[in-house]
Motif scaffolding. Structure first.
Motif, PDB file in Angstrom:
ATOM      1  N   SER A   1       0.698  -1.470  -0.635  1.00  0.00           N
ATOM      2  CA  SER A   1       0.324  -0.028  -0.106  1.00  0.00           C
ATOM      3  C   SER A   1       0.799   1.477   0.474  1.00  0.00           C
ATOM      4  O   SER A   1       2.285   1.373  -0.210  1.00  0.00           O
ATOM      5  CB  SER A   1      -0.838  -0.150   1.444  1.00  0.00           C
ATOM      6  N   ASP A   2       0.163   2.068   0.124  1.00  0.00           N
ATOM      7  CA  ASP A   2       1.157   3.226   0.196  1.00  0.00           C
ATOM      8  C   ASP A   2       0.622   4.251   0.482  1.00  0.00           C
ATOM      9  O   ASP A   2      -1.154   4.742   1.324  1.00  0.00           O
ATOM     10  CB  ASP A   2       1.499   3.537  -0.940  1.00  0.00           C
ATOM     11  N   ALA A   3       0.307   5.917   0.881  1.00  0.00           N
ATOM     12  CA  ALA A   3       0.126   7.055   1.258  1.00  0.00           C
ATOM     13  C   ALA A   3      -0.834   7.507   0.228  1.00  0.00           C
ATOM     14  O   ALA A   3      -2.602   7.655   0.808  1.00  0.00           O
ATOM     15  CB  ALA A   3       0.699   8.458   1.787  1.00  0.00           C
ATOM     16  N   GLN A   4      -1.126   7.306  -0.754  1.00  0.00           N
ATOM     17  CA  GLN A   4      -2.297   7.659  -1.283  1.00  0.00           C
ATOM     18  C   GLN A   4      -3.426   6.872  -1.830  1.00  0.00           C
ATOM     19  O   GLN A   4      -4.040   7.529  -1.309  1.00  0.00           O
ATOM     20  CB  GLN A   4      -1.263   7.490  -3.482  1.00  0.00           C
ATOM     21  N   ALA A   5      -3.461   4.950  -1.142  1.00  0.00           N
ATOM     22  CA  ALA A   5      -4.435   4.876  -0.732  1.00  0.00           C
ATOM     23  C   ALA A   5      -5.008   4.904   0.536  1.00  0.00           C
ATOM     24  O   ALA A   5      -6.924   5.349   0.369  1.00  0.00           O
ATOM     25  CB  ALA A   5      -4.099   3.320  -0.735  1.00  0.00           C
ATOM     26  N   TRP A   6      -4.554   6.467   1.072  1.00  0.00           N
ATOM     27  CA  TRP A   6      -5.680   6.478   2.411  1.00  0.00           C
ATOM     28  C   TRP A   6      -5.782   8.040   1.769  1.00  0.00           C
ATOM     29  O   TRP A   6      -6.237   8.671   2.805  1.00  0.00           O
ATOM     30  CB  TRP A   6      -4.342   6.435   3.934  1.00  0.00           C
TER      31      TRP A   6
ATOM     32  N   PHE B   1       7.297  -4.424  -0.558  1.00  0.00           N
ATOM     33  CA  PHE B   1       6.029  -5.206   0.126  1.00  0.00           C
ATOM     34  C   PHE B   1       7.468  -7.049   0.789  1.00  0.00           C
ATOM     35  O   PHE B   1       6.989  -6.952   1.644  1.00  0.00           O
ATOM     36  CB  PHE B   1       5.374  -6.272  -1.040  1.00  0.00           C
ATOM     37  N   PHE B   2       7.824  -7.049  -0.222  1.00  0.00           N
ATOM     38  CA  PHE B   2       8.778  -8.327   0.591  1.00  0.00           C
ATOM     39  C   PHE B   2       9.830  -8.042   1.592  1.00  0.00           C
ATOM     40  O   PHE B   2       9.541  -8.862   2.647  1.00  0.00           O
ATOM     41  CB  PHE B   2       9.673  -8.922  -0.699  1.00  0.00           C
ATOM     42  N   ALA B   3       9.568  -7.243   1.572  1.00  0.00           N
ATOM     43  CA  ALA B   3      10.485  -6.219   2.782  1.00  0.00           C
ATOM     44  C   ALA B   3      10.047  -6.305   4.034  1.00  0.00           C
ATOM     45  O   ALA B   3      10.579  -7.304   5.256  1.00  0.00           O
ATOM     46  CB  ALA B   3      11.400  -5.567   2.871  1.00  0.00           C
TER      47      ALA B   3
ATOM     48  N   GLY C   1     -10.505  -7.965  -7.445  1.00  0.00           N
ATOM     49  CA  GLY C   1     -11.020  -6.352  -7.175  1.00  0.00           C
ATOM     50  C   GLY C   1      -9.932  -5.211  -6.930  1.00  0.00           C
ATOM     51  O   GLY C   1     -10.790  -4.281  -6.759  1.00  0.00           O
ATOM     52  N   ALA C   2      -8.964  -5.094  -6.671  1.00  0.00           N
ATOM     53  CA  ALA C   2      -7.648  -4.609  -6.538  1.00  0.00           C
ATOM     54  C   ALA C   2      -8.019  -2.652  -7.544  1.00  0.00           C
ATOM     55  O   ALA C   2      -8.426  -3.634  -8.616  1.00  0.00           O
ATOM     56  CB  ALA C   2      -6.182  -4.462  -6.237  1.00  0.00           C
ATOM     57  N   ASP C   3      -8.312  -2.009  -7.461  1.00  0.00           N
ATOM     58  CA  ASP C   3      -8.168  -0.577  -7.991  1.00  0.00           C
ATOM     59  C   ASP C   3      -6.884  -0.930  -8.770  1.00  0.00           C
ATOM     60  O   ASP C   3      -5.587  -1.033  -8.213  1.00  0.00           O
ATOM     61  CB  ASP C   3      -7.998   0.393  -6.989  1.00  0.00           C
ATOM     62  N   PRO C   4      -7.088  -0.815  -9.935  1.00  0.00           N
ATOM     63  CA  PRO C   4      -5.962  -0.690 -11.429  1.00  0.00           C
ATOM     64  C   PRO C   4      -4.909   0.215 -10.430  1.00  0.00           C
ATOM     65  O   PRO C   4      -3.758   0.089 -11.019  1.00  0.00           O
ATOM     66  CB  PRO C   4      -6.502  -0.556 -12.410  1.00  0.00           C
ATOM     67  N   GLU C   5      -4.957   1.378 -10.152  1.00  0.00           N
ATOM     68  CA  GLU C   5      -4.186   2.366  -9.809  1.00  0.00           C
ATOM     69  C   GLU C   5      -3.225   1.962  -8.433  1.00  0.00           C
ATOM     70  O   GLU C   5      -2.042   1.907  -8.222  1.00  0.00           O
ATOM     71  CB  GLU C   5      -4.865   4.167  -9.471  1.00  0.00           C
ATOM     72  N   ALA C   6      -3.625   0.989  -7.752  1.00  0.00           N
ATOM     73  CA  ALA C   6      -3.454   1.146  -6.100  1.00  0.00           C
ATOM     74  C   ALA C   6      -2.921   0.126  -6.814  1.00  0.00           C
ATOM     75  O   ALA C   6      -1.284  -0.211  -6.263  1.00  0.00           O
ATOM     76  CB  ALA C   6      -4.502   0.729  -5.327  1.00  0.00           C
ATOM     77  N   VAL C   7      -2.599  -1.003  -7.512  1.00  0.00           N
ATOM     78  CA  VAL C   7      -2.016  -2.110  -8.381  1.00  0.00           C
ATOM     79  C   VAL C   7      -0.743  -1.606  -8.741  1.00  0.00           C
ATOM     80  O   VAL C   7      -0.024  -2.087  -8.635  1.00  0.00           O
ATOM     81  CB  VAL C   7      -2.391  -3.182  -9.062  1.00  0.00           C
ATOM     82  N   ALA C   8      -1.176  -0.988  -8.898  1.00  0.00           N
ATOM     83  CA  ALA C   8       0.309  -0.608 -10.135  1.00  0.00           C
ATOM     84  C   ALA C   8       1.721   0.383  -9.156  1.00  0.00           C
ATOM     85  O   ALA C   8       2.483   0.045  -9.288  1.00  0.00           O
ATOM     86  CB  ALA C   8       0.114   0.292 -11.029  1.00  0.00           C
ATOM     87  N   ARG C   9       1.184   0.889  -8.397  1.00  0.00           N
ATOM     88  CA  ARG C   9       1.822   1.448  -7.449  1.00  0.00           C
ATOM     89  C   ARG C   9       2.281   0.538  -6.438  1.00  0.00           C
ATOM     90  O   ARG C   9       3.575   0.538  -5.923  1.00  0.00           O
ATOM     91  CB  ARG C   9       1.279   2.630  -6.704  1.00  0.00           C
TER      92      ARG C   9
END
Length: 247
Positions: free
Chosen positions: A33-38, A180-182, A164-172
């Motif tokens: 995720s990231d800040a943009q998702a919020w 993510f792996f860290a 069903g995830a938002d495409p822009e969130a997926v791209a980020r």
């Protein structure tokens, strides 16, 4: 909304955005995720009279990361969060942690408790106290390894978000796959005891979202049972809980 700014974390630059005025509320996002998702939730909370801080954790969005970046710890992430609090001169904030971010908030409560007025902990992956988690994490690790071998790390992260995830969130998330792996590797790095959790006196709300996996619900139940002032919200809404905690 103020212009995004950069605050030096524990050795990395962190991209920070502040919205609104009022009691401080700092949101710590979860893995993939990231800040943009919020951003929509942050706008809503700011409109309700809160000073809302969002930031990209290390390796996500516009924040930096070490090179190479393959591992992190909860304590390292907590020092980044404390750096954000220091950079904005926040000494009495409500901290909202989602997923991995909930562990980060818990560590700040444990080691920098005076900085925390209250906490909202969403889907906390405190799996050391959830017996059902071992099998689920083993299956998740195996699935990740198989996806990486077959399709690469970016697609492996995308599949974790679901169809069903938002495409822009997926791209980020794909762009931040190293983070993510860290995070995934860092899940088991936090040394905490039941006694330490029982000593955390800050008001807290422990939320598990509707449809959360059973081992996540089990971890949330265990955490709420250990925190002395916690309120448990099963099938709750993290934004609503944040609004209540910061009012």
């Amino acid at each position: 909304m103020s212009a995004p700014q950069t605050i030096e974390g524990a050795g990395v630059p962190l991209a920070v955005t502040v919205r609104g005025d009022g009691p401080a509320l700092v949101i710590v996002h979860g893995a993939a995720s990231d800040a943009q998702a919020w951003a929509p939730a942050a706008e809503e909370l700011a409109a309700a009279g809160h000073r809302v801080v969002t930031y990209d954790r290390r390796g996500y969005g516009a924040s930096g990361a070490p090179e190479p970046y393959g591992a992190t710890t909860v304590e390292e992430q907590a020092e980044d969060l404390v750096a954000v609090l220091d950079g904005l001169a926040l000494d009495d904030a409500v901290l909202v942690g989602d997923g991995f971010g909930a562990l980060v908030v818990l560590d700040v409560m444990k080691r920098h408790g005076r900085r925390v007025r209250a906490a909202v902990l969403g889907d906390p992956p405190l799996f050391a106290f959830a017996p059902a988690a071992a099998e689920a994490l083993s299956e998740e690790r195996s699935a990740l390894e198989a996806d990486i071998r077959q399709d690469g790390p970016q697609l492996a992260v995308e599949r974790r978000l679901g169809p069903g995830a938002d495409p822009e969130a997926v791209a980020r998330a794909r762009a931040s796959h190293r983070a993510f792996f860290a995070d995934f590797a860092g899940l088991a790095t936090w040394p905490v005891t039941r006694g330490e959790l029982r000593a955390l006196a800050q008001p807290a709300v422990v939320v598990s979202r509707p449809g959360a996996p059973s081992h996540v619900v089990q971890a949330a139940d265990a955490l709420a049972g250990l925190l002395p002032t916690a309120r448990r919200e099963a099938g709750g809404d993290l934004v609503a809980a944040a609004r209540g905690a910061s009012s």
